[in-house]
Design a protein around this motif. Sequence first.
Motif, PDB file in Angstrom:
ATOM      1  N   ASP A 128       3.491  -3.721  -4.191  1.00 35.35           N
ATOM      2  CA  ASP A 128       3.526  -4.395  -2.900  1.00 35.35           C
ATOM      3  C   ASP A 128       4.890  -4.193  -2.252  1.00 35.35           C
ATOM      4  O   ASP A 128       5.889  -3.921  -2.931  1.00 35.35           O
ATOM      5  N   GLU A 136      -1.185  -1.832   7.003  1.00 30.67           N
ATOM      6  CA  GLU A 136      -1.558  -2.293   5.666  1.00 30.67           C
ATOM      7  C   GLU A 136      -0.862  -1.503   4.560  1.00 30.67           C
ATOM      8  O   GLU A 136      -0.663  -2.008   3.461  1.00 30.67           O
ATOM      9  N   VAL A 137      -0.554  -0.247   4.865  1.00 37.39           N
ATOM     10  CA  VAL A 137       0.061   0.618   3.844  1.00 37.39           C
ATOM     11  C   VAL A 137       1.402   1.129   4.364  1.00 37.39           C
ATOM     12  O   VAL A 137       1.507   1.559   5.516  1.00 37.39           O
ATOM     13  N   LYS A 146       1.212  -1.473  -0.714  1.00 40.65           N
ATOM     14  CA  LYS A 146       0.434  -2.412   0.084  1.00 40.65           C
ATOM     15  C   LYS A 146       1.413  -3.419   0.697  1.00 40.65           C
ATOM     16  O   LYS A 146       2.185  -4.053  -0.023  1.00 40.65           O
ATOM     17  N   THR A 147       1.371  -3.545   2.020  1.00 41.06           N
ATOM     18  CA  THR A 147       2.340  -4.428   2.674  1.00 41.06           C
ATOM     19  C   THR A 147       1.921  -5.898   2.557  1.00 41.06           C
ATOM     20  O   THR A 147       0.746  -6.243   2.644  1.00 41.06           O
TER      21      THR A 147
END
Length: 273
Positions: A128, A136-137, A146-147
């Motif tokens: 993350d 989102e990425v 993954k943000t």
Amino acid sequence: MNGFMLGMLAETSVHPGAGRSQGVIDLPVSREAATDFPVIPGTSLKGTLRSKAEHERNQEFAERIFGKQDSAGAVGVTDARLLLLPVRSLTGHSRWITCPYLLERFVRDLGLIGEEKPLPEWKIAKFDALVAEGEEVLFLEELSFKTVVNRSIIEELSELLAPLIRHESVRKRLPEQLVVLHDDAFTHFARYALPVAARNSLDDKTKKSTNLWYEEMLPPDCLFYALFLVRPGKEEELTKLKEHLSESIHVQVGGNETVGQGWMITQIVEGAQ
């Protein structure tokens, strides 16, 4: 403890060398033994500041602050520790990355100069990336994350780090470019994402290569900090050192000065004591 912290933002590439290596990179940067994070050794930083004081003030001033061969100086200089590392992002502009361990250590170091700052609480998974906003990425170099969007925490962390940075323009863009990664993910970038430059020595007459070597370096916009702690009874010298560093804000650290490397801009952070 009585002292102050010195923020150091790289204006050019920096090569705090560790000597020759038997690995693929001939001249790597200095690293901490336990974490493998890049570091500017305190001995190197102290020597640089001593030479700067001699050149810009005089030898007596430098010896009173930093000591001489047969007597200790008034001020102790720690290693300069990494806090923010810029990395390339395929998603957009470059990002400054850091990790929970570095932030926790930074807060503990602030405590040494009497500055107590709380850290916001959060948890982050291994793949993350904590950001203020974004898709989102997030792609950083060859890896994707993954943000996890949380603007309030990022802004709180930016306010914590901003006093180390002299440029107002840099402080303003910090929240948009700051990314907090898991400790393991940050370690990967600190080990493998530093720029490596090939350098060559040519024969004067034939212009053929006589020596090819590879140097590792820290990119511009890296943020470091070091602590300056005064010995009891030497507070006057500490004040004079702060005045000197406030008037002369640039310092050249590490090797390759003749090719413009090693220049950092400094900012003093004083504690509550």
